[in-house]
Design an enzyme around this catalytic site. Structure first.
Site, short mmCIF file in Angstrom:
data_model
loop_
_atom_site.label_atom_id
_atom_site.label_comp_id
_atom_site.label_asym_id
_atom_site.label_seq_id
_atom_site.Cartn_x
_atom_site.Cartn_y
_atom_site.Cartn_z
CE LYS A 37 -2.80 1.00 3.71
NZ LYS A 37 -2.62 2.41 4.11
N GLY A 48 -5.29 8.15 4.96
CA GLY A 48 -4.41 9.12 5.61
C GLY A 48 -3.16 9.39 4.77
CG ASP A 78 0.33 0.15 9.20
OD1 ASP A 78 -0.21 0.98 9.95
OD2 ASP A 78 0.86 0.46 8.11
CE LYS A 83 -1.14 4.59 12.54
NZ LYS A 83 -0.38 5.30 11.51
NE ARG A 124 -5.76 0.33 12.60
CZ ARG A 124 -5.02 0.46 11.52
NH1 ARG A 124 -3.71 0.49 11.62
NH2 ARG A 124 -5.59 0.54 10.34
C1 S3P Z 1 2.20 4.97 6.13
C2 S3P Z 1 2.74 5.30 7.34
C3 S3P Z 1 2.15 4.92 8.63
C4 S3P Z 1 1.19 3.74 8.47
C5 S3P Z 1 0.25 3.90 7.32
C6 S3P Z 1 1.02 4.10 6.01
C7 S3P Z 1 2.85 5.45 4.90
O1 S3P Z 1 1.43 6.02 9.16
O2 S3P Z 1 0.47 3.54 9.66
O3 S3P Z 1 -0.58 2.77 7.19
O4 S3P Z 1 2.56 4.92 3.82
O5 S3P Z 1 3.66 6.38 4.99
P1 S3P Z 1 2.20 7.16 9.98
O6 S3P Z 1 3.27 7.66 9.13
O7 S3P Z 1 1.17 8.22 10.26
O8 S3P Z 1 2.69 6.49 11.23
#
Ligand code: S3P
Length: 436
Positions: free
Chosen positions: A27, A99, A324, A351, A355
Site C-alpha cells: 500500500k 491518511g 500497522d 488511525k 485501534r
Molecule cells: C504509512 C505510514 C504509517 C502507516 C500507514 C502508512 C505510509 O502512518 O500507519 O498505514 O505509507 O507512509 P504514519 O506515518 O502516520 O505512522
C-alpha cells in the site's frame, strides 16, 4: 468462511493453512508510485499496483490534477506531467479513507501555482492534519485546515527550503515534507529521531532525485534538493508485508501449517513483524532475497506452531516499524505463554479507528483478559472464544479478528468485514483458499 444473511462474515475454526499465496501490492509503495510517477518526466509502468480503495483514491486524485493514468488489472501506466505539469482541479480532491493520500498530497500541492481543497470520508475527517500543516509552514506553505483536520485548503505558493525536526515518528509527515521540498528553493532536510518507513526516500532516488541520508546525533537527516527532476522509470511493487502479517500469524498459530508467500517487500523499516515472530520461536525462512525498484524483496516460507518466547514487551523505536501490524500481533499474543504487551503506541489512537480501543474491546468480546493503557495494552494468554466482532470500518481490525476466529472456540462473525477493501480486497478469498 460464509457470509450470513446480514452480510456479516462468519469464520469457523480451522486446522491449518497450507499452500502458496501471491499477495497484493504494498500500500505505501503504491501510493508513492502513483504520486511520484505523476510528477516525473516520461511514462512509468507500475506493476503490481495495489488496486484497493486507498491507492485508487490516490490515483483518482492524480487524475483529477490532470495526470493521464491507464490501469489494466494491477498494471498502471502513468504519463508523468513533470514537476510543474499538474493542473488545478475544479472539484475538491477526495482522499476517501486514506491518511497517506491526504498527508502526502498536501506536501505535493503546497508548492503548486494553484489552490486545491482536500476532503475525506467520516473517519479520515476526524484524523489530525495539523501534524503536516504545522511543519509545512516552516517552508512558507499557505494552508488552512478545519480545526486541524480535513477539509484542508492548500493555497499553493513559492516555498523556501527549511530544516524540519519531526515531532511525531510518522513516515507520512516525513514524506509530506520531502515532497514539498521538491518544490522549495534549496535543500530541505527532515530530521528523524526515530526511524520510520523509508519508501519515499528510496523511490525518489529510484527516479533520479537528489536525495541524501546521513545518520548523526542519533537521528537520520534526510535531504532533498528542490532543483531535483524526476525521470520516469518502471516500478515493481512487492507484496505488502503488512498484508502478509495476517497470514503469517494465522499460520504461526495453527500447528501443521506450511505457507509460502512469494515476492514480499522486506524493507528493514517494515519487517519488524518477522523478527517478532522469530523471537517467539516461529520458523520463518526468507528465500531468494533480491532488489526490485530499489526495495528489498524475498519469498517467505512459514511453518506453524510457536515455540519458545523471548519477549512479551514491544515498545520504543520498534513501534513505528510494526505500527500497522499491532492489531494482528495483539491477536498473536493470546497464543504466547506470557501474552504480549505493547507500549509507546499512542499513535494507534489516531488511525482509521482508535485501534487500542478496538483491539481491547474485541479481545474482551472473545473473553481474553486485556489491560488497556493510554499508549497500548497488555494481552493475557488464552484461547479466544468465538464472538461477534466489530471492525469499526477499519480494515486491519476486520482482518486481525478474522484470524483470531481461525483458532477460537466456536464461530466468529465480523461485522463490517468489507473494510478489507481498503488494503486487501481479496483477503477472505485468499484466506479461504489456504485454510484446511
Ligand atoms: C504509512 C505510514 C504509517 C502507516 C500507514 C502508512 C505510509 O502512518 O500507519 O498505514 O505509507 O507512509 P504514519 O506515518 O502516520 O505512522
Amino acid at each position: 468462511m460464509i457470509k450470513d444473511t446480514e452480510n456479516r462474515m462468519k469464520i469457523s475454526p480451522a486446522n491449518a493453512l497450507r499452500g502458496s499465496l501471491v499477495l497484493p501490492g504494498d500500500k505505501s509503495i503504491s501510493h508513492r508510485a502513483a504520486m511520484l510517477a505523476s510528477i516525473a518526466n516520461g511514462t512509468s509502468r507500475v506493476e503490481n499496483f495495489l488496486t484497493a480503495e486507498d491507492c485508487l483514491s490516490t490515483l483518482a486524485c492524480m487524475q483529477q490534477l490532470g495526470v493521464e493514468a491507464r490501469r489494466t488489472g494491477t498494471t498502471v501506466e502513468i504519463a508523468g506531467a513533470g514537476k510543474h505539469g499538474l493542473r488545478v482541479s475544479s472539484e475538491p480532491l477526495d482522499c476517501g479513507n486514506s491518511g497517506t493520500t491526504a498527508r502526502l498530497i498536501t506536501g505535493l500541492l503546497a508548492g503548486q501555482n494553484f489552490q486545491t481543497t482536500l476532503i475525506g470520508d467520516e473517519s479520515l475527517s476526524k484524523r489530525p492534519m495539523n501534524r503536516v500543516t504545522r511543519p509545512l509552514k516552516a517552508l512558507g506553505a499557505e494552508i488552512d485546515t478545519t480545526d486541524g483536520k480535513l477539509p484542508v485548503n492548500v493555497a499553493g505558493s513559492a516555498l523556501n527550503a527549511a530544516e524540519v525536526r519531526l515531532e511525531v515518528a510518522s513516515a507520512q509527515v516525513k514524506s509530506c515534507i520531502l515532497l514539498a521540498g521538491l518544490y522549495a528553493d534549496g535543500k530541505t532536510t527532515v530530521i528523524e529521531p526515530v526511524e520510520t518507513r523509508d519508501h519515499t526516500e528510496r523511490m525518489l532516488k529510484w527516479l533520479g532525485a537528489d536525495v541524501s541520508v546521513e545518520i548523526r546525533e542519533n537521528a537520520r537527516f534526510i535531504s532533498v534538493d528542490g532543483a531535483s527532476e524526476l525521470t520516469a522509470r518502471d516500478i515493481q511493487v512487492p507484496a505488502d508485508i503488512s498484508s502478509a502479517a495476517f497470514l503469517l500469524v494465522a499460520a504461526a498459530c495453527l500447528k501443521g501449517s506450511e505457507l509460502v508467500l512469494p515476492n514480499v517487500g522486506l524493507n528493514p523499516t517494515r519487517k519488524g513483524v518477522l523478527s517478532v515472530l522469530e523471537r517467539c520461536g516461529v520458523k520463518v525462512q526468507v528465500k531468494n532475497e533480491r532488489e526490485a525498484s530499489g526495495e528489498p524483496v524475498g519469498d517467505l516460507v512459514i511453518e506453524g506452531g510457536t515455540g519458545k518466547q523471548e519477549l512479551s514487551l514491544l515498545a520504543g523505536p520498534l513501534i513505528p516499524n510494526i505500527i500497522d501490524e499491532i492489531p494482528i500481533l495483539a491477536v498473536f499474543g493470546t497464543q504466547l505463554p506470557y501474552g504480549i504487551e505493547i507500549r509507546n503506541a499512542s499513535e494507534l489512537r489516531v488511525k482509521e479507528t482508535d485501534r487500542i480501543a478496538a483491539v481491547v474491546g474485541n479481545l474482551r468480546r472473545m473473553k481474553i483478559d486485556v489491560d488497556e493503557f493510554d499508549d497500548g495494552f497488555r494481552v493475557h494468554p488464552g484461547r479466544p472464544e468465538g464472538a461477534e466482532i466489530e471492525s469499526f470500518g477499519d480494515h486491519r481490525i476486520a482482518m486481525a479478528f478474522a484470524v483470531a476466529g481461525l483458532f477460537a472456540g466456536g464461530d466468529t462473525t465480523i461485522n463490517g468485514h468489507e473494510a478489507c477493501e481498503i488494503s486487501f480486497p481479496s483477503f477472505f478469498d485468499a484466506l479461504g483458499s489456504v485454510v484446511t
